[in-house]
Design an enzyme around this catalytic site. Structure first.
Site, PDB file in Angstrom:
ATOM      1  N   LEU A 246       0.996  -1.334   0.038  1.00  0.00           N
ATOM      2  CA  LEU A 246      -0.106   0.036   0.126  1.00  0.00           C
ATOM      3  C   LEU A 246       0.990   0.955   0.021  1.00  0.00           C
ATOM      4  O   LEU A 246       1.308   1.507   1.205  1.00  0.00           O
ATOM      5  CB  LEU A 246      -0.898   0.064   1.294  1.00  0.00           C
ATOM      6  CG  LEU A 246      -1.980  -0.898   1.437  1.00  0.00           C
ATOM      7  CD1 LEU A 246      -2.748  -0.728   2.472  1.00  0.00           C
ATOM      8  CD2 LEU A 246      -3.138  -0.736   0.118  1.00  0.00           C
ATOM      9  N   PRO A 247       1.345   1.795  -1.282  1.00  0.00           N
ATOM     10  CA  PRO A 247       2.354   2.568  -1.080  1.00  0.00           C
ATOM     11  C   PRO A 247       2.255   4.221  -0.636  1.00  0.00           C
ATOM     12  O   PRO A 247       1.981   5.062  -1.357  1.00  0.00           O
ATOM     13  CB  PRO A 247       2.413   2.920  -2.936  1.00  0.00           C
ATOM     14  CG  PRO A 247       1.062   2.478  -3.225  1.00  0.00           C
ATOM     15  CD  PRO A 247       0.440   1.658  -2.537  1.00  0.00           C
ATOM     16  N   CYS A 248       2.111   4.118   0.560  1.00  0.00           N
ATOM     17  CA  CYS A 248       2.116   5.533   1.295  1.00  0.00           C
ATOM     18  C   CYS A 248       3.412   6.278   1.122  1.00  0.00           C
ATOM     19  O   CYS A 248       3.267   7.422   1.154  1.00  0.00           O
ATOM     20  CB  CYS A 248       1.749   5.291   2.709  1.00  0.00           C
ATOM     21  SG  CYS A 248       2.684   4.103   3.817  1.00  0.00           S
ATOM     22  N   HIS A 249       4.372   5.581   0.538  1.00  0.00           N
ATOM     23  CA  HIS A 249       5.556   6.407   0.499  1.00  0.00           C
ATOM     24  C   HIS A 249       5.369   7.173  -0.606  1.00  0.00           C
ATOM     25  O   HIS A 249       6.341   8.271  -0.866  1.00  0.00           O
ATOM     26  CB  HIS A 249       6.774   5.395   0.420  1.00  0.00           C
ATOM     27  CG  HIS A 249       6.628   4.542  -0.605  1.00  0.00           C
ATOM     28  ND1 HIS A 249       5.953   3.311  -0.909  1.00  0.00           N
ATOM     29  CD2 HIS A 249       7.159   4.458  -2.014  1.00  0.00           C
ATOM     30  CE1 HIS A 249       5.852   2.750  -1.970  1.00  0.00           C
ATOM     31  NE2 HIS A 249       6.854   3.155  -2.884  1.00  0.00           N
ATOM     32  N   ARG A 250       4.276   7.372  -1.337  1.00  0.00           N
ATOM     33  CA  ARG A 250       4.275   7.756  -2.787  1.00  0.00           C
ATOM     34  C   ARG A 250       3.431   9.140  -2.602  1.00  0.00           C
ATOM     35  O   ARG A 250       3.269   9.740  -3.548  1.00  0.00           O
ATOM     36  CB  ARG A 250       3.662   6.995  -3.866  1.00  0.00           C
ATOM     37  CG  ARG A 250       4.510   5.914  -4.366  1.00  0.00           C
ATOM     38  CD  ARG A 250       3.796   5.046  -5.476  1.00  0.00           C
ATOM     39  NE  ARG A 250       4.553   3.754  -5.744  1.00  0.00           N
ATOM     40  CZ  ARG A 250       4.003   2.867  -5.974  1.00  0.00           C
ATOM     41  NH1 ARG A 250       2.621   2.640  -6.541  1.00  0.00           N
ATOM     42  NH2 ARG A 250       4.781   1.549  -6.242  1.00  0.00           N
TER      43      ARG A 250
END
Length: 288
Positions: A246-250
């Protein structure tokens, strides 16, 4: 990715993590290859080879992705259109890192029970971004958290308190297929999203952000029909239990191109963004 390849990838990540610390220091962005290699006790040739194997680009080029200004570049040149993602629906399937993800959300009633009656199996894994705690239910991966040395007990406690009434069983094999598929970037990982209805909406929106692109908290709010909920979106992003997939780093701050926060550390967030951007720009270069 076999065990030897994963160990190599993890070693390469730690080399890059050390380089991030050096580059973030005053004057770090101007350090030469020789200076960086010397600081890490390596020859320039070996240091360059390690970098190139992990990132797909030279250390000099990779430095451009690690400086804070790269967040502004991402926002200006690789800003995903969340409205377009929303128009095709925010549920079902998404393609991420050439990996097909399938996800299923827990119902509001199930969430209200705080994990009561739910069995969660967990184990520790070596990944390119450091040691990770993988957690899975019968439906799929529900947790992926990253830990630095000495943090394992705290990370495990942090994840367990999210679903305090669940039964936890240490069982690496249950989560292993999903975790290995994620970092091998092949196969299929099933995700079991456990959160409030609002959090689920935010996390589904994150799944629409392609690798190598970014979005902002405000645009995610617009995509889920909550134009004025940037702060609430930020809180939901921060509570994301499945790091990387779940790409919260984006998700970045709109003001000034700041990276924003990251539950598992800003150096790790920067490394993830750089890793993805380097691979994207190997075939579609934008930085010189």
């Amino acid at each position: 990715m076999d065990d030897a390849s994963m160990q190599d990838a993890r070693y390469h990540y730690h080399v890059i993590k050390r380089a991030i610390t050096l580059i973030d220091a005053p004057g770090g962005a101007q350090r030469s290859l020789a200076e960086l290699a010397q600081q890490m006790g390596m020859s320039p040739a070996y240091f360059q080879r390690v970098f190139s194997q992990w990132a797909g680009v030279s250390p000099k080029r990779y430095q451009q992705y690690l400086i804070l200004d790269h967040a502004r570049t991402l926002l200006s040149q690789h800003m995903t259109t969340m409205q377009a993602a929303h128009s095709v629906g925010l549920s079902g399937q998404a393609r991420l890192h050439d990996l097909f993800l399938r996800w299923e959300a827990m119902t509001p009633g199930e969430y209200a029970r705080r994990g009561d009656g739910l069995s969660i199996h967990y184990g520790w894994f070596e990944t390119p971004f450091g040691q990770a705690l993988g957690m899975a239910t019968a439906r799929g991966l529900c947790g992926l958290a990253f830990a630095d040395a000495g943090q394992q007990a705290d990370i495990l406690a942090d994840m367990m308190q999210r679903w305090p009434k669940a039964q936890y069983v240490e069982d690496t094999q249950a989560a292993e297929p999903h975790v290995m598929a994620a970092f091998a970037q092949s196969g299929q990982a099933h995700l079991h999203l456990i959160g409030t209805p609002f959090q689920i909406k935010v996390w589904e929106a994150l799944l629409q952000v392609p690798s190598g692109e970014v979005t902002t908290y405000g645009d995610i709010g617009k995509a889920i029909g909550s134009d004025s909920a940037a702060r609430a979106v930020g809180t939901a992003v921060g509570r994301n239990p499945i790091g990387f997939l779940l790409p919260c780093h984006r998700c970045l701050r709109a003001s000034g191109g700041g990276l924003g926060g990251y539950h598992w550390g800003l150096p790790r967030k920067r490394a993830m963004l750089a890793w993805e951007a380097a691979r994207r720009d190997t075939t579609h270069p934008i930085l010189t």
